[in-house]
Design an enzyme around this catalytic site. Structure first.
Site, short mmCIF file in Angstrom:
data_model
loop_
_atom_site.label_atom_id
_atom_site.label_comp_id
_atom_site.label_asym_id
_atom_site.label_seq_id
_atom_site.Cartn_x
_atom_site.Cartn_y
_atom_site.Cartn_z
CG ASP A 152 44.97 29.69 44.55
OD1 ASP A 152 44.55 30.35 45.52
OD2 ASP A 152 44.57 28.53 44.28
CG ASN A 192 42.67 30.44 48.96
OD1 ASN A 192 42.91 30.39 47.76
ND2 ASN A 192 41.58 31.00 49.46
CG ASP A 227 40.35 29.98 45.74
OD1 ASP A 227 41.43 30.19 45.13
OD2 ASP A 227 39.65 30.90 46.19
CG ASP A 272 44.96 34.37 46.79
OD1 ASP A 272 46.17 34.61 47.00
OD2 ASP A 272 44.49 33.21 46.83
CG ASP A 331 38.93 50.46 32.26
OD1 ASP A 331 39.76 49.79 31.65
OD2 ASP A 331 37.69 50.29 32.15
CD GLU A 358 42.10 50.76 28.21
OE1 GLU A 358 42.18 49.70 27.59
OE2 GLU A 358 41.05 51.14 28.76
O1 TEU Z 1 39.57 47.96 27.93
C1 TEU Z 1 38.96 48.78 26.99
C2 TEU Z 1 39.23 48.43 25.62
O2 TEU Z 1 39.32 49.30 24.80
C3 TEU Z 1 39.46 46.98 25.31
O3 TEU Z 1 38.44 46.21 25.76
C4 TEU Z 1 39.67 46.77 23.86
O4 TEU Z 1 38.47 46.81 23.18
C5 TEU Z 1 40.32 45.45 23.71
O5 TEU Z 1 41.47 45.46 24.50
C6 TEU Z 1 40.79 45.19 22.32
O6 TEU Z 1 41.52 44.02 22.33
C7 TEU Z 1 39.37 48.22 29.28
C8 TEU Z 1 39.95 47.11 30.11
O7 TEU Z 1 41.33 47.05 29.91
C9 TEU Z 1 39.26 45.83 29.76
O8 TEU Z 1 39.80 44.74 30.43
C10 TEU Z 1 37.81 45.99 30.12
O9 TEU Z 1 37.11 44.87 29.67
C11 TEU Z 1 37.19 47.25 29.50
O10 TEU Z 1 38.02 48.40 29.61
C12 TEU Z 1 35.92 47.60 30.22
O11 TEU Z 1 36.23 48.04 31.51
CA CA Z 2 42.87 31.90 45.95
#
Ligand code: TEU
Ligand code: CA
Length: 591
Positions: A51, A53, A55, A59, A234, A288
């Site tokens: 951080d 600043n 808060d 950031d 993601d 992922e």
């Molecule tokens: O994660 C997807 C996902 O499969 C995880 O939430 C999984 O269920 C969990 O890690 C089990 O421990 C991705 C992102 O990494 C996560 O931060 C998000 O919450 C999710 O997608 C939705 O975007």
């Molecule tokens: Ca901050």
């Protein structure tokens, strides 16, 4: 005239000989060399990093102020978790405006300054691409839900659901959300259900609509043209939904991600994304791959398909997780972990590329989960785990703070947590009486995602130097006086200094990148011993996965002459074939 003609012929001949001297591809041990195969990636969760600043919220300027630290660590790719405008219901994985920086994190100028600083240090930046879903506050969804005839209506997945004779409405199918409850929510305005695999504030985009895809590609180009070096995508296997979306069977309900992932159009969407966007830039992509099996990996990363470069397969990372771990595997044991890496080695060939990681912003802390975080064992076991991650086959990923051996947080009550996944699970499990509050909290204290998200421990000053304020958004772990970057900087045998040596060793040793892998002793319950070999260049890694001393006789043909790295250097017995390994000791020998 004559001599000029000869000169011309000579010139052409030289050009031709040059052309034929350049081989189509210089493979290394059968692999096409790439900068991202040789990289060490460091993940930053911006809210918890630094951080600037006061808060209490990490950031972008905070990250810029720590670039020298990262350069000294030796990592050369930074993966930045979402920093986009967001109502922040799910740690920024719910994006309102993909082209705007979250105001709590700074401005676009701060982003540009960060990127410049990264490039000046010859590092790369990859950013999170969250396009399975948006925030419900994204202007696309605001439009989409406003009426069935709106031009954006078809940007999301809407269904009428079922209406009983008495007028009762029920969702279109039995899909559960990853974050508890149904994956469908009835929206009053259109009187239809929309699909959300995650929270109701994260509606899933309709990738079947070509306009959605083109808008996503345009967002990707926006950031690529700024100079970023790729994406962590993601939950990317979820973008193509199952044909017809029938109810999940009882068996599929045991593990819904497998049913949701890798739908019929995934390959087509990824190929299009690659053709229209990624192929125009020299970038890396890592998907992922929630719900994806090892056998399905090739369909996503085989380089002849021109889709993604790598994926995160969660089989190893979830091995210790009671709910998400591979159900067929049962309780944890070292041979099971080895069997996972051995199967990756067998299944993934020269056209695939793997990742190695055991932690991220969704997991508990590495050392608390796979090592032993008691004071006597913490440092050694943290070093061992990094040794493994940085010497196995695949591009290694380090989550912030793991290079310090940061541990889980001693959460006690529901109020100590922030994570929406956990809060929803509490409502679903505890408030309905399915699980006792005590059992739920005990399990979440061990496995909850907030363990990874407590602030980075920079020094011994109040709030661990994370913030100059007094209210960090999530509490700092009380052990920060002992575990912090400043203290470890001055301690020659700290986890931090060990990880630096390890990254240095890996960076100058191509055998750890492109070399063959051989597990020397798959059944051993305490020792993980393997080699990495590139031509004549061979390395032996020995790791004692136990809190006791172990006497280990080297497998035939191995020698313990040249020790390259060990966390207990004095324990090395020159020329021995029997190693006396300390608790959690790891060693790397040149053969
Ligand atoms: O994660 C997807 C996902 O499969 C995880 O939430 C999984 O269920 C969990 O890690 C089990 O421990 C991705 C992102 O990494 C996560 O931060 C998000 O919450 C999710 O997608 C939705 O975007
Ligand atoms: Ca901050």
């Amino acid at each position: 005239m004559f001599s000029r003609a000869i000169l011309r012929i000579l010139c052409i001949a030289t050009l031709l000989s040059f052309a034929s001297a350049i081989p189509a591809k210089q493979l290394i041990n059968g692999y096409e060399p790439k900068w991202w195969k040789e990289a060490v990636v460091y993940q930053i969760y911006p809210r918890s990093f630094k951080d600037s600043n006061g808060d209490g919220i990490g950031d972008l300027p905070g990250i810029t102020s720590k670039l020298d630290y990262l350069q000294k660590l030796g990592v050369n790719v930074i993966w930045l978790s979402p920093y986009f405008d967001s109502p922040n219901i799910d740690g920024g994985y719910d994006i309102r405006d993909y082209r705007k920086v979250m105001s709590e994190f700074g401005t676009m100028v701060d982003f540009d300054t960060l990127l410049t600083g990264i490039k000046q240090r010859h590092m790369h930046l990859i950013i999170d691409l969250v396009v399975n879903h948006t925030s419900d506050e994204n202007k696309w969804f605001v439009e989409s839900r406003s009426s069935k005839s709106n031009a954006y209506h078809d940007y999301y997945i809407w269904r009428p659901g079922h209406t009983a004779p008495d007028g009762t409405r029920t969702p279109p199918n039995n899909y559960p959300s990853y974050f508890s409850g149904s994956a469908w929510t009835l929206d009053p305005k259109t009187n239809e259900y929309y699909l959300h695999y995650f929270t109701a504030k994260q509606p899933d985009l309709n990738w079947g609509n070509p306009k959605v895809r083109d808008d996503v590609y345009s967002i990707m180009r926006f950031w690529l043209d700024k100079g970023i070096d790729g994406f962590r995508m993601d939950v990317i296997p979820l973008i193509s939904k199952p044909t017809g979306m029938p109810n999940l069977t009882a068996e599929q309900l045991e593990h819904p991600p497998n049913a949701y992932a890798n739908g019929p159009h995934l390959a087509e969407y990824l190929a299009e994304m690659n053709r229209k966007v990624l192929s125009k830039y020299d970038v890396m992509t890592v998907g992922e791959a929630s719900g994806t099996t090892l056998q399905q990996t090739g369909s996503l990363v085989d380089d002849r398909r021109h889709a993604l470069d790598m994926i995160f397969n969660f089989d190893a990372a979830l091995l210790r997780h009671p709910d998400f771990g591979p159900p067929q595997l049962g309780p944890w044991s070292l041979p099971k972990l080895k069997a996972i890496y051995d199967s990756h080695d067998t299944v993934l060939g020269k056209h695939d590329w793997d990742t190695v990681f055991l932690s991220n912003h969704d997991s508990p802390r590495l050392v608390s989960t796979f090592g032993d975080d008691s004071p006597a064992m913490r440092a050694s076991s943290a070093k061992l785990l990094e040794t493994m991650i940085l010497t196995l086959r695949g591009t290694p990923f380090i989550f912030q703070g793991d290079e310090l051996g940061m541990t889980n947080y001693p959460f006690k009550t529901l109020a100590d947590f922030e994570d929406v996944a956990l809060k929803n699970a509490y409502k679903d499990k505890v408030e309905t009486g399915k699980v006792s509050a005590a059992a739920f909290l005990a399990s979440q204290t061990k496995f909850g995602r907030d363990n990874a998200r407590t602030p980075m421990q920079w020094d011994g000053s109040p709030e661990a130097g994370f913030t100059t304020g007094t209210h960090p958004w999530l509490a700092v772990n009380r052990n920060y006086k002992d575990i912090n970057a400043a203290q470890e900087e001055s301690d020659a045998v700290s986890v931090l200094n060990y990880v630096r040596s390890l990254i240095k060793l890996r960076s100058r040793t191509l055998a750890f990148v492109y070399g063959d892998y051989q597990d020397l002793d798959p059944e051993n319950e305490e020792i993980y011993a393997y080699t990495r070999t590139l031509g004549e260049d061979k390395y032996l890694v020995v790791e004692n996965f136990s809190s006791g001393r172990v006497t280990y006789t080297l497998p035939k043909g191995m020698k313990a002459e040249t020790l390259l790295l060990s966390d207990i250097p004095s324990s090395h017995e020159a020329h021995a074939f029997i190693l006396n390994l300390g608790p959690w000791e790891s060693r790397i020998y040149k053969q």
